[in-house]
Every structure is written in C-alpha cells, then in structure tokens.
Design an enzyme around this catalytic site. Structure first.
Site, short mmCIF file in Angstrom:
data_model
loop_
_atom_site.label_atom_id
_atom_site.label_comp_id
_atom_site.label_asym_id
_atom_site.label_seq_id
_atom_site.Cartn_x
_atom_site.Cartn_y
_atom_site.Cartn_z
CG ASN A 130 -6.95 10.78 8.54
OD1 ASN A 130 -6.61 11.51 7.63
ND2 ASN A 130 -6.11 10.38 9.49
CE1 TYR A 176 -7.69 1.14 10.29
CE2 TYR A 176 -7.87 2.23 12.43
CZ TYR A 176 -7.15 1.97 11.26
OH TYR A 176 -5.91 2.54 11.09
CE LYS A 204 -4.47 -1.07 10.96
NZ LYS A 204 -3.30 -0.84 10.10
CB SER A 236 -6.84 2.33 16.42
OG SER A 236 -7.07 3.68 16.13
CD GLN A 265 -11.12 4.88 14.24
OE1 GLN A 265 -10.97 5.13 15.44
NE2 GLN A 265 -10.19 5.14 13.35
CB ILE A 312 -0.73 9.98 10.15
CG1 ILE A 312 -0.09 9.20 11.33
CG2 ILE A 312 0.32 10.52 9.20
CD1 ILE A 312 0.81 9.99 12.24
N GLY A 332 0.82 -1.22 0.00
CA GLY A 332 0.00 0.00 0.00
C GLY A 332 0.85 1.25 0.00
CB VAL A 335 -2.89 -6.84 0.76
CG1 VAL A 335 -1.75 -5.99 0.22
CG2 VAL A 335 -3.92 -6.00 1.50
CG ASN A 383 1.49 1.37 4.83
OD1 ASN A 383 1.39 2.12 5.81
ND2 ASN A 383 0.98 1.70 3.65
CB SER A 411 -3.45 2.03 14.63
OG SER A 411 -4.12 3.19 15.06
N1 LIG Z 1 -3.52 7.99 8.89
C1 LIG Z 1 -3.64 7.63 10.16
O1 LIG Z 1 -4.07 8.41 11.03
C2 LIG Z 1 -3.24 6.26 10.59
C3 LIG Z 1 -3.01 5.25 9.69
N2 LIG Z 1 -2.65 4.00 10.15
C4 LIG Z 1 -2.43 2.92 9.23
O2 LIG Z 1 -1.46 3.31 8.28
C5 LIG Z 1 -1.60 2.52 7.12
C6 LIG Z 1 -1.48 3.41 5.91
O3 LIG Z 1 -2.57 4.30 5.88
P1 LIG Z 1 -2.44 5.83 5.45
O4 LIG Z 1 -1.15 6.08 4.81
O5 LIG Z 1 -2.83 6.64 6.61
O6 LIG Z 1 -3.65 5.97 4.44
P2 LIG Z 1 -3.68 5.94 2.84
O7 LIG Z 1 -5.11 5.75 2.49
O8 LIG Z 1 -2.95 7.09 2.29
O9 LIG Z 1 -2.84 4.64 2.51
C7 LIG Z 1 -3.37 3.35 2.54
C8 LIG Z 1 -2.82 2.63 1.35
O10 LIG Z 1 -3.25 1.27 1.38
C9 LIG Z 1 -3.66 0.93 0.07
N3 LIG Z 1 -4.61 -0.15 0.09
C10 LIG Z 1 -5.87 -0.13 0.57
N4 LIG Z 1 -6.45 -1.32 0.37
C11 LIG Z 1 -5.53 -2.09 -0.24
C12 LIG Z 1 -5.54 -3.42 -0.73
N5 LIG Z 1 -6.63 -4.17 -0.61
N6 LIG Z 1 -4.42 -3.88 -1.31
C13 LIG Z 1 -3.32 -3.11 -1.46
N7 LIG Z 1 -3.26 -1.86 -1.02
C14 LIG Z 1 -4.36 -1.35 -0.43
C15 LIG Z 1 -4.29 2.19 -0.47
O11 LIG Z 1 -4.40 2.14 -1.88
C16 LIG Z 1 -3.35 3.25 0.05
O12 LIG Z 1 -2.28 3.47 -0.83
C17 LIG Z 1 -2.95 1.80 7.25
O13 LIG Z 1 -2.71 0.45 7.62
C18 LIG Z 1 -3.62 2.54 8.39
O14 LIG Z 1 -4.50 1.71 9.11
C19 LIG Z 1 -2.49 3.74 11.47
C20 LIG Z 1 -2.70 4.73 12.38
C21 LIG Z 1 -3.09 6.05 12.02
C1 LIG Z 2 -7.96 6.69 10.09
C2 LIG Z 2 -7.97 7.33 11.45
O1 LIG Z 2 -7.96 8.70 11.36
C3 LIG Z 2 -6.76 6.94 12.20
O2 LIG Z 2 -6.54 5.57 12.06
C4 LIG Z 2 -5.92 5.16 13.12
O3 LIG Z 2 -5.50 4.04 13.23
C5 LIG Z 2 -5.82 6.25 14.12
O4 LIG Z 2 -6.12 5.82 15.36
C6 LIG Z 2 -6.78 7.26 13.66
O5 LIG Z 2 -8.05 7.01 14.21
#
Ligand SMILES: NC(=O)C1=CN([C@@H]2O[C@H](COP(=O)(O)OP(=O)(O)OC[C@H]3O[C@@H](n4cnc5c(N)ncnc54)[C@H](O)[C@@H]3O)[C@@H](O)[C@H]2O)C=CC1
Ligand SMILES: C[C@H](O)[C@@H]1OC(=O)[C@H](O)[C@@H]1O
Length: 254
Positions: free
Chosen positions: A195, A157, A161, A146, A154, A190, A13, A65, A91, A144
């Site tokens: 989000n 979700y 995590k 979370s 969530q 983030i 991702g 994935v 990720n 996370s």
């Molecule tokens: N943004 C936040 O506040 C937080 C994010 N996370 C985690 O960070 C990770 C990355 O998320 P972000 O960068 O924030 O969001 P994002 O939406 O920018 O990135 C998520 C990526 O995963 C890809 N993806 C989604 N479903 C997929 C699949 N089935 N197969 C392959 N790729 C897939 C998306 O295309 C995207 O590129 C996630 O696992 C999320 O749960 C954890 C804590 C906080």
């Molecule tokens: C997507 C949410 O904003 C984000 O995802 C997490 O895992 C964090 O705890 C935030 O809730």
C-alpha cells in the site's frame, strides 16, 4: 517462553512485509523456517540470514504461488531441508488498486490467482504433508479486515480475502479429524510495500490513522504475535476462528 520450540514453519511471500515479520517472529519462538518468495533473491537471503542469526535453520524457496506446481515444490523442499511441516502460514498476496468499472480482466484474474487460488494450492499441499506425518498441525491464513468490509479500489481484492477466510473455515472442518487447526488473521491497514503508493498521500494516511482507536496504522511486526499465537499450542482449541489485528478500526463506526 518459546511458543514454537522444535516446530517447522512454512510461510509464503515472506521476503518482506508481514510474511517476513512472521518468519522472524516464529524463529524468535524457536522454530525452523522455510520461506517462499516470488523474485526478491537478496531480500529472501537476508531473511534467511536473520533467522540463522537467531540460531534457527532456514531456507528460501523461489516460486509463484499462483502456479499449482509451486505448492508441491515448496513443501517438498522444506521437508528435504528441515524434515517436516508443523505450521503453514499463507501470506503471499497482491492488491493492485484499481477502479471497478474499468477493471482490466488480467488484473482481476491475477489477483484471484495469487491470493485465492495460490492459498488453496498451498494450504492443500501443506495439509497433505501434515496428514502424512500424522501428528496434526496448524495453518494460519493472512486474510484481512477487507474480508468483512469493502474498498472502492479493491473490488477484485476484497473477495479474495473473504475467500481465504472462508477457506480456513471449511478447511478447519475438513482437517479437524487430523488434528490440524485452521485460522485466519485479519490485519487492518499495515504499512508495507503493498500500500506504499495508496498511502503516499499524507492526507489519506492521516484520515486512515484517525479512525483507529489505538491511534496509528499497523506495522508488520504487529502481526507476528497473533500469527505465532494461533500457530502455537496456546491456541490448541482454536480452529475456524478469525482474529482481527487492526488497532480497533473495524469496530469504530462513530
Ligand atoms: N499491508 C496491509 O495493510 C494488509 C495486508 N494484508 C495481507 O498481508 C499479506 C502480506 O502483504 P504485505 O506484507 O502487506 O505486503 P508485501 O507486498 O510487503 O508482501 C507481499 C508478499 O507477497 C509476495 N508475493 C506476491 N505475489 C506472489 C506470488 N505470486 N508468489 C509468491 N509470493 C508473492 C510479494 O513478493 C511480497 O513479498 C497479503 O496477503 C495481504 O493481502 C492483509 C491486510 C492488510
Ligand atoms: C493493501 C491495503 O492497504 C490493505 O489491504 C488490506 O487488506 C487492508 O484492508 C488494507 O486495505
């Protein structure tokens, strides 16, 4: 100091958000990088171009994935192109915010399949490749904050995590004998696509930022350093650990 010189890093991702920041961060530290992405061809190509501009090799492999076949394909194509797997970063994830009482079955199941099942298949495939190579390795999962606290919208979700965090703990035990370390990063909030809608309300955004001791919401690049550190030999005696990367949000009760 280049922490990942000569290593090959695989990240799921990674066309955008935290995954992309980790991919660029790994390349800045000397790694060749393979990224998995779901459907954003142009974004994946631009991530590859950015890594190549840093003088490193990169490939992008498309795949969902949640399909177990994607994991074997990603690892095989990364090995074909880059030779080996030293580091795997799990990720990819989704968080379609929704209330608990009327959660659609498909939303619940899709979130489980992408975030948790996908992590399992990917970590297993990467670990098998590392075991075949016989030189150890490092696995970092993007869990996370979370995993430790809840969210009203969530409920589908946060268990994924917590599950990813738990997977790293059990995998650390299963893979320690092979010299493979398994750790999690636990990001706070983030600012990414995941989000964007949830944080579109400025009042909510300000409320969230106000409870963070470091005074701001996170950016994808805030995760690059912690992920590179856990992937590197600087963390050679760290396994089964979880690193909060949340600006202090978790400890801020009052
Ligand atoms: N943004 C936040 O506040 C937080 C994010 N996370 C985690 O960070 C990770 C990355 O998320 P972000 O960068 O924030 O969001 P994002 O939406 O920018 O990135 C998520 C990526 O995963 C890809 N993806 C989604 N479903 C997929 C699949 N089935 N197969 C392959 N790729 C897939 C998306 O295309 C995207 O590129 C996630 O696992 C999320 O749960 C954890 C804590 C906080
Ligand atoms: C997507 C949410 O904003 C984000 O995802 C997490 O895992 C964090 O705890 C935030 O809730």
């Amino acid at each position: 100091m280049q922490l990942l010189e000569g290593k090959t890093v695989l990240i799921t991702g990674a066309s955008a958000g935290i995954g992309r920041a980790a991919a660029i961060g790994a390349a800045r530290h000397g790694a060749d990088v393979a990224i998995n992405y779901l459907r954003e061809d142009a974004a994946a190509a631009s991530c590859v171009a950015e890594i190549e501009a840093l003088g490193r090799r990169a490939i992008a492999v498309k795949g969902d994935v949640s399909d177990p076949a994607t994991a074997a394909d990603f690892v095989a194509r990364a090995v074909d192109a880059l030779g080996r797997v030293d580091v795997f970063v799990n990720n990819a994830g989704i968080c379609p915010f929704h209330a608990f009482l009327d959660m659609p079955v498909e939303t619940f199941e899709r979130t489980m399949r992408v975030n948790l099942h996908g992590a399992y298949y990917m970590v297993q495939a990467a670990a098998n490749q590392m075991v075949r190579q016989g030189q150890g390795g490092a696995i970092v999962a993007v869990s996370s904050i979370s995993a430790l606290v809840g969210g009203e919208f969530q409920t589908h979700y946060t268990p994924t995590k917590a599950g990813v965090h738990s997977l790293m703990q059990s995998a650390a035990i299963a893979l320690g004998k092979h010299g493979i370390r398994c750790n999690s990063v636990l990001p706070g909030t983030i600012l990414t696509e995941i989000n964007r809608d949830d944080l579109a309300d400025p009042a909510k955004r300000e409320r969230m930022a106000a409870r963070i001791p470091l005074g701001r919401l996170g950016e994808p690049d805030d995760l690059a350093g912690p992920i590179v550190f856990l992937a590197s030999d600087l963390a050679r005696y760290v396994t089964g650990a979880a690193l909060l990367v949340d600006g202090g949000a978790f400890v801020n009760l009052q």
